[in-house]
Design a protein around this motif. Structure first.
Motif, mmCIF file in Angstrom:
data_model
loop_
_atom_site.group_PDB
_atom_site.id
_atom_site.type_symbol
_atom_site.label_atom_id
_atom_site.label_comp_id
_atom_site.label_asym_id
_atom_site.label_seq_id
_atom_site.Cartn_x
_atom_site.Cartn_y
_atom_site.Cartn_z
ATOM 1 N N SER A 98 0.835 -1.205 0.000
ATOM 2 C CA SER A 98 0.000 0.000 0.000
ATOM 3 C C SER A 98 0.866 1.251 0.000
ATOM 4 C CB SER A 98 -0.923 -0.020 1.222
ATOM 5 O OG SER A 98 -1.777 1.096 1.241
ATOM 6 N N HIS A 99 1.983 1.195 0.719
ATOM 7 C CA HIS A 99 2.927 2.312 0.734
ATOM 8 C C HIS A 99 3.535 2.518 -0.654
ATOM 9 C CE1 HIS A 99 5.911 5.109 2.144
ATOM 10 N NE2 HIS A 99 6.922 4.265 1.976
ATOM 11 N N ASP A 102 0.963 4.151 -2.842
ATOM 12 C CA ASP A 102 0.813 5.571 -2.510
ATOM 13 C C ASP A 102 1.951 6.400 -3.105
ATOM 14 O OD1 ASP A 102 -0.419 7.778 -0.809
ATOM 15 O OD2 ASP A 102 1.623 7.724 -0.013
ATOM 16 N N GLU A 271 2.312 11.221 7.643
ATOM 17 C CA GLU A 271 2.235 10.882 6.225
ATOM 18 C C GLU A 271 3.620 10.440 5.744
ATOM 19 O OE1 GLU A 271 -0.500 10.607 4.951
ATOM 20 O OE2 GLU A 271 -1.875 12.026 5.868
ATOM 21 N N PRO A 272 3.710 9.507 4.797
ATOM 22 C CA PRO A 272 2.605 8.869 4.079
ATOM 23 C C PRO A 272 2.125 7.565 4.697
ATOM 24 C CG PRO A 272 4.661 8.292 3.035
ATOM 25 C CD PRO A 272 5.029 9.178 4.198
ATOM 26 N N ARG A 275 -1.682 6.956 4.952
ATOM 27 C CA ARG A 275 -2.339 6.503 3.730
ATOM 28 C C ARG A 275 -2.034 5.037 3.450
ATOM 29 N NH1 ARG A 275 -0.284 11.556 2.201
ATOM 30 N NH2 ARG A 275 1.372 10.565 0.952
ATOM 31 N N ALA A 276 -0.825 4.604 3.793
ATOM 32 C CA ALA A 276 -0.466 3.200 3.581
ATOM 33 C C ALA A 276 -1.353 2.284 4.412
ATOM 34 C CB ALA A 276 1.005 2.980 3.917
ATOM 35 N N GLY A 279 -4.926 2.242 3.207
ATOM 36 C CA GLY A 279 -5.070 1.475 1.980
ATOM 37 C C GLY A 279 -5.346 0.005 2.208
#
Length: 386
Positions: A98-99, A102, A271-272, A275-276, A279
């Motif tokens: 997921s990272h 992103d 961040e990030p 978001r990872a 996700g």
């Protein structure tokens, strides 16, 4: 919305999620008594030498440690004892992927041949990265065949080039280490790094995990528990193909409950990494009443023990099950319970959490006892959070 219908827990969780003072969220003494009542007979029934249980309630963490990390050395279990996570490791592989997504270095729509030219034109290259990460590529087995040796890239590539699917990509889910292992391998290639280095030097530090490893360093070996197989012999994990990507993480209950808290409240991460983590909370396929995301398996409210047991059954682990694609993919609805089990020859793990209710549990044992018993114990402990 409470996920456990018509039980005392539904009232308790509503109170916990709104409790203004975390110190009042759960009475440690009462919870200790309840967890002891559940875990002690479980360990006796399955002859589990040691177990570390951690619970989080509205940001409050409690640890419950039992038995021995090593019967030979008489070393007691603590929240700093390293256990093999087995397939719970897949949730970290998913977070790393997921990272990479992103960062724009990986796409779920990509095909493995983009990163491994040797696979272009093969059947596996008709599957996408998403299919590999959700076990829906078309019928990979649970394990690699014995003839595929560890650390032999030529044999690994030959296996994938010669693989023949049982179904079209995206039509069935068959839980598989080769599928998820290739997913992790492609992720590392997309990041232009070694998988172990990406995990130990990038992901774990970004999540605040200070005692989690793919390869346990000499300085931490004294904390590494011995696992015990069905014959009660001391064992540790073997370095099979894609072991690091699929079942290779060793961690403590202290680190794992921190990881659970990051999943409960990813907005607290920088961040990030926020978001990872977020996700991995997207659902891509429905398989019966279980929803498959990246790494985590999801159960929509209301969650019952029967549904959890069905989603973690032998049928779900060993058989091909029809998969229904979610178009578009869906963020987890409110009240969703996330879970994952994991096993190696000598260890068994279970992790579950409900972000809306701000609760989660980690159970780490140095014996692989039956998954239904783990799920039931985890469920019963969650019922005590009142």
């Amino acid at each position: 919305m409470n996920i456990f219908p018509k039980t005392c827990l539904s009232i308790a969780l509503a109170a916990l999620s709104s409790a203004p003072n975390p110190s009042q969220a759960a009475d440690p003494a009462l919870l200790r008594t309840a967890v002891d009542r559940i875990i002690t007979p479980l360990m006796a029934q399955y002859q589990v030498p040691g177990m570390a249980v951690a619970v989080t309630v509205d940001g409050q963490t409690m640890f419950f440690n039992y038995g021995l990390a090593s019967k030979e050395a008489k070393a007691p279990v603590s929240e700093h004892t390293l256990f093999e996570l087995g397939s719970v490791s897949k949730t970290f592989t998913a977070t790393l992927a997921s990272h990479a997504i992103d960062q724009g270095k990986l796409s779920l729509d990509d095909h493995p041949g983009k990163y491994m030219p040797q696979l272009k034109g093969s059947a596996v290259d008709r599957a996408s990265v998403l299919h590999l990460g959700t076990y829906t590529a078309g019928g990979f087995p649970l394990q690699f065949p014995d003839e595929v040796a560890a650390n032999d890239d030529a044999q690994m590539l030959t296996y994938f080039r010669n693989w023949k699917p049982d179904a079209a990509p995206g039509t069935q889910r068959r839980y598989s280490n080769p599928s998820l292992g290739l997913f992790g391998h492609v992720t590392a290639l997309a990041l232009h790094t070694d998988f172990r280095a990406a995990m130990e030097q990038q992901l774990f530090p970004a999540l605040g995990l200070r005692h989690s490893y793919i390869q346990v360093p000499d300085s931490a070996m004294s904390d590494y528990a011995w696992g015990y197989d069905r014959n009660d012999h001391p064992v540790r994990v073997r370095p099979d193909v894609f072991a690091a990507e699929t079942y290779g993480v060793k961690s403590t209950s202290a680190d794992m409950i921190r990881f659970v808290q990051a999943n409960i409240a990813p907005e607290r991460l920088a961040e990030p990494m926020r978001r990872a983590v977020e996700g991995t909370h997207i659902g891509y396929f429905d398989i019966g009443e279980m929803r498959q995301g990246l790494g985590w398996e999801q159960y929509r409210a209301p969650v019952t023990l029967e549904r959890l047991l069905a989603g973690n059954s032998e049928t779900m682990i060993n058989d091909a099950n029809p998969a229904t694609a979610l178009t578009p993919p869906q963020a987890a609805p409110r009240g969703t319970l996330f879970n994952k089990t994991g096993s190696t020859r000598g260890f068994g793990a279970y992790v579950a959490f409900v972000p809306e209710q701000k609760i989660g549990i980690v159970m780490l044992a140095n014996k692989s006892f039956p998954i239904p018993a783990r799920v039931k114990a985890g469920y019963e402990i969650l019922q005590q959070l009142r």
